[in-house]
Write an enzyme that holds these catalytic residues in place. Structure first.
Site, PDB file in Angstrom:
ATOM      1  N   ASN A 159      -1.850   1.676   5.672  1.00  0.00           N
ATOM      2  CA  ASN A 159      -0.921   0.642   5.209  1.00  0.00           C
ATOM      3  C   ASN A 159      -0.602  -0.224   6.426  1.00  0.00           C
ATOM      4  O   ASN A 159      -0.153   0.297   7.442  1.00  0.00           O
ATOM      5  CB  ASN A 159       0.361   1.288   4.664  1.00  0.00           C
ATOM      6  N   GLY A 160      -0.855  -1.528   6.320  1.00  0.00           N
ATOM      7  CA  GLY A 160      -0.592  -2.428   7.443  1.00  0.00           C
ATOM      8  C   GLY A 160      -1.758  -3.370   7.649  1.00  0.00           C
ATOM      9  O   GLY A 160      -2.623  -3.493   6.774  1.00  0.00           O
ATOM     10  N   CYS A 201       0.809  -1.222   0.000  1.00  0.00           N
ATOM     11  CA  CYS A 201       0.000   0.000   0.000  1.00  0.00           C
ATOM     12  C   CYS A 201       0.843   1.272   0.000  1.00  0.00           C
ATOM     13  O   CYS A 201       1.835   1.368   0.722  1.00  0.00           O
ATOM     14  CB  CYS A 201      -0.912   0.027   1.205  1.00  0.00           C
ATOM     15  N   HIS A 206      19.632 -36.312  -7.232  1.00  0.00           N
ATOM     16  CA  HIS A 206      18.983 -36.963  -6.086  1.00  0.00           C
ATOM     17  C   HIS A 206      17.462 -36.848  -6.150  1.00  0.00           C
ATOM     18  O   HIS A 206      16.790 -36.943  -5.130  1.00  0.00           O
ATOM     19  CB  HIS A 206      19.521 -36.376  -4.778  1.00  0.00           C
ATOM     20  N   GLU A 224       9.548 -14.175 -11.088  1.00  0.00           N
ATOM     21  CA  GLU A 224       8.735 -13.040 -10.675  1.00  0.00           C
ATOM     22  C   GLU A 224       8.308 -12.160 -11.835  1.00  0.00           C
ATOM     23  O   GLU A 224       7.217 -11.592 -11.783  1.00  0.00           O
ATOM     24  CB  GLU A 224       9.399 -12.221  -9.552  1.00  0.00           C
ATOM     25  N   LYS A 274      14.340 -14.287 -10.131  1.00  0.00           N
ATOM     26  CA  LYS A 274      14.135 -13.149 -11.047  1.00  0.00           C
ATOM     27  C   LYS A 274      13.251 -13.570 -12.213  1.00  0.00           C
ATOM     28  O   LYS A 274      12.337 -12.860 -12.602  1.00  0.00           O
ATOM     29  CB  LYS A 274      15.493 -12.651 -11.529  1.00  0.00           C
ATOM     30  N   ARG A 278       5.247   0.415  -5.729  1.00  0.00           N
ATOM     31  CA  ARG A 278       5.179  -0.386  -4.501  1.00  0.00           C
ATOM     32  C   ARG A 278       4.305  -1.624  -4.673  1.00  0.00           C
ATOM     33  O   ARG A 278       4.405  -2.563  -3.888  1.00  0.00           O
ATOM     34  CB  ARG A 278       4.641   0.472  -3.347  1.00  0.00           C
ATOM     35  N   TRP A 305      -2.939  -2.740  -1.787  1.00  0.00           N
ATOM     36  CA  TRP A 305      -2.556  -4.110  -2.110  1.00  0.00           C
ATOM     37  C   TRP A 305      -3.402  -4.984  -1.191  1.00  0.00           C
ATOM     38  O   TRP A 305      -3.192  -5.001   0.017  1.00  0.00           O
ATOM     39  CB  TRP A 305      -1.066  -4.302  -1.854  1.00  0.00           C
TER      40      TRP A 305
END
Ligand code: AGP
Length: 610
Positions: free
Chosen positions: A103-104, A2, A506, A490, A487, A27, A79
């Site tokens: 935000n939080g 956010c 393995h 994403e 990288k 962000r 977000w």
């Protein structure tokens, strides 16, 4: 995550706030909204919200023509955490006299919601934020400070709030706990924001609002109150980069620009810490003693920063012979870690805001460890919370995919390794001076690899069609493989895994079939022949192999489909070049897949929730 901006002053608040929201897009978010105030007596406070991009919000605002210039406003990019991506759940949220952005996460929002339901008060959204607005409103009797203060005693979790009270639109209030918030006053008025990028057009001087303090913003000034209601004078921080650093500057994407900025960023980070040719942290007030009398180092971080930590572990253990563990910050906190006063905990973070890393630092301190932050954003929470800080000087990193922040973190981990070895009498001044020189010289090779863009772009014609890609390496190259895989995932959305090359057989080698791309890093002399054997193993199962070696290696061309040769260099410094290769491979693959490189889906630049 956010983004928050608030403004009150002489200019058009709607414009300043939406410009700020555009700057905060990096962000990561999925909806946006604004509340602004005018001198319209019948309707002074107005809110407009939307899902999707800030441009959608701007288009919607264009339908709300204002004859009166808005003098204050608060804007938010959300977000989603609690409640889906809907217009109703977007911020700002209003209840009674209170309109706020947040935000939080309010952890006890269910309990509070039940309490309000018992009083016949119901939210319209599914968010924890609206419950926070209800809580502040429930304490409001005309005294904003008192209402916010009382609410902060009730609200659990993390928050940065920016609040407008409808009966006093000539003021904006802000407070925070465990979430970032900065504020600044200049000739245009007063600002509050998640980070300086949102307001760098107007000022380079700002302050961090201390935890639980309350800021009251008017057009003329900002007054900060401590928890006892006394006026507090915050210390101003000055940023040493300008607006151009936060713009694309002619590049197609921020990520491409930031890849190119790496040589300068590394030099800017390393040079101030070299005195008489030797690593020296005295100008950072980081004493040599910090690296003495320790029997253990824990590096804690998330994502790319954690991969920088993996390389740090190799370097510190190699030269300083102190055991180093690299702990994912979100695991460290819950692992009952073995940490005491003889442990140095190094937290690495670009943003300095990552909630998991912050929680790890706080825990380490309560366990008595010494803490050192390696952080890019000046004055960020992790920097403030740690005993000592070494700032990386990458400038603002806007693309969600971290590039230059990673290589500057690496460069500091190398210096920390040499310094730790020196203060423990395991490295002579001569050796440290030679290593430090090679470190700065490696920037030249980085530039050469940056110029290999066409070759690396060409290779991604094949990668862009893959469903799965494997990255292999041993030693330093394994840490690089991990970063390469992250990288790629994403920003290109292609599934990928990184393996220590010897471990593949393995189990995972069963996934290697015809044409699966395998990117193998073989730059380390002591394991070179072993990695080549692992390449032969995947090659004989049909893998499409991209092999990266140092120059001078005689490579059997039947072993791989592409052979990428690094410039001539000491193997210790290959990560500065292989980092560029993995970044380009991810970047060009994403571009060829026509994806939003700088703002990949579901991701946030600063992960401020646990
Ligand atoms: C890197 O490309 C990612 N965006 C992510 O892994 C990032 O490195 C991680 O979230 C840590 O962020 P920080 O460095 O700001 O703490």
């Amino acid at each position: 995550m956010c983004g928050i901006i608030g403004y009150i002053g002489s200019d058009d608040a709607r414009k300043i706030v939406t410009d700020g929201l555009l700057a905060l897009e990096y962000r990561g978010y999925d909806s946006a909204g604004i509340t602004y105030c005018t001198n319209d007596p019948s309707h002074p406070v107005k809110t407009v919200k939307t899902t999707g991009k800030v441009m959608n919000l701007i288009e919607k605002l264009n339908d709300h023509h204002e004859d009166l210039v808005p003098f204050s406003g608060i804007g938010h990019t959300r977000w989603a955490t609690h409640g889906g991506v809907t217009e109703t759940n977007s911020h700002p949220h209003s209840f009674g006299n209170v309109t706020l952005i947040h935000n939080g996460i309010i952890e006890n929002y269910r309990e509070l919601s039940d309490k309000f339901a018992g009083e016949g008060k119901f939210p319209v959204s599914q968010t924890d934020t609206e419950i926070a607005a209800m809580t502040i409103d429930s304490f409001y009797n005309g005294d904003a400070y008192e209402a916010i203060q009382k609410a902060s005693e009730v609200l659990d979790g993390s928050y940065a709030f920016c609040i407008i009270f409808s009966d006093r639109p000539d003021k904006i209030y802000a407070t925070r706990k465990n979430s970032p918030l900065i504020a600044a006053h200049c000739s245009k008025g007063s600002f509050v924001a998640s980070d300086i990028v949102a307001i760098i057009d107007y000022t380079k001087d700002y302050f961090i609002l201390p935890e639980n303090y309350i800021a009251e913003l008017t057009a003329d000034n900002i007054t900060v109150y401590d928890t006892s209601g006394n006026i507090f004078n915050p210390k101003t921080i000055h940023v040493d980069w300008d607006i151009a650093a936060a713009k694309k500057g002619g590049y197609e994407h921020f990520m491409l620009k930031e890849i190119h900025e790496q040589p300068d960023a590394v030099i800017n980070t390393v040079s101030p810490r070299i005195v008489d040719g030797l690593p020296d942290f005295s100008s950072d007030n980081v004493p040599d003693e910090l690296f003495r009398d320790i029997n253990r180092i824990v590096i804690t971080a998330c994502g790319t920063a954690m991969h920088a930590g993996m390389l740090g572990k190799y370097m510190i253990e190699k030269y300083a012979r102190i055991p180093v563990s690299v702990d994912i910050a979100s695991e460290f906190r819950y692992s009952d870690p073995i940490v005491d006063k003889h442990t140095l905990v190094i937290a690495i973070s670009q943003s300095g805001e990552t909630a998991d890393t912050l929680a790890a630092v706080k825990l380490a301190k309560t366990l008595g460890a010494k803490t050192l932050a390696v952080v890019n954003v000046k004055g960020s929470i992790i920097a403030l919370e740690s005993d000592h800080v070494l700032y990386t000087h990458a400038g603002p990193e806007i693309s969600v995919a971290s590039t230059k922040a990673y290589t500057v973190q690496l460069s500091l981990m190398y210096l920390i390794a040499y310094k730790t070895a020196m203060v423990n009498n395991l490295m002579s001044d001569e050796e440290a001076a030679a290593k430090t020189k090679s470190l700065t010289d490696s920037v030249r090779n980085m530039k050469k690899v940056i110029d290999m863009d066409e070759e690396l772009s060409y290779i991604t014609q094949k990668l862009k069609k893959a469903d799965n890609i494997f990255y292999l390496g041993r030693g330093l190259d394994y840490a690089i493989a991990c970063e390469g895989s992250l990288k790629l995932k994403e920003i290109s959305y292609i599934h990928s895994e990184a393996y220590a090359a010897g471990e593949l057989k393995h189990g995972t080698i069963s996934l290697i079939t015809d044409n699966i791309p395998v990117i193998a890093f073989a730059t380390q002399d002591n394991v070179y022949s072993k990695v080549i054997s692992n390449v032969v193993e995947v090659r004989s199962r049909g893998a499409y192999v991209i092999l990266i070696t140092k120059s001078g290696e005689h490579v059997d061309t039947t072993l791989c489909d592409h052979h990428i040769t690094l410039p001539q260099m000491d193997e210790e410094f290959t990560p500065f070049c292989t980092a560029v290769i993995l970044q380009y491979l991810a970047y060009f693959t994403a571009v060829r897949r026509d994806l939003n490189v700088d703002q990949p889906r579901n991701l946030a630049k600063s992960v401020t929730v646990e």
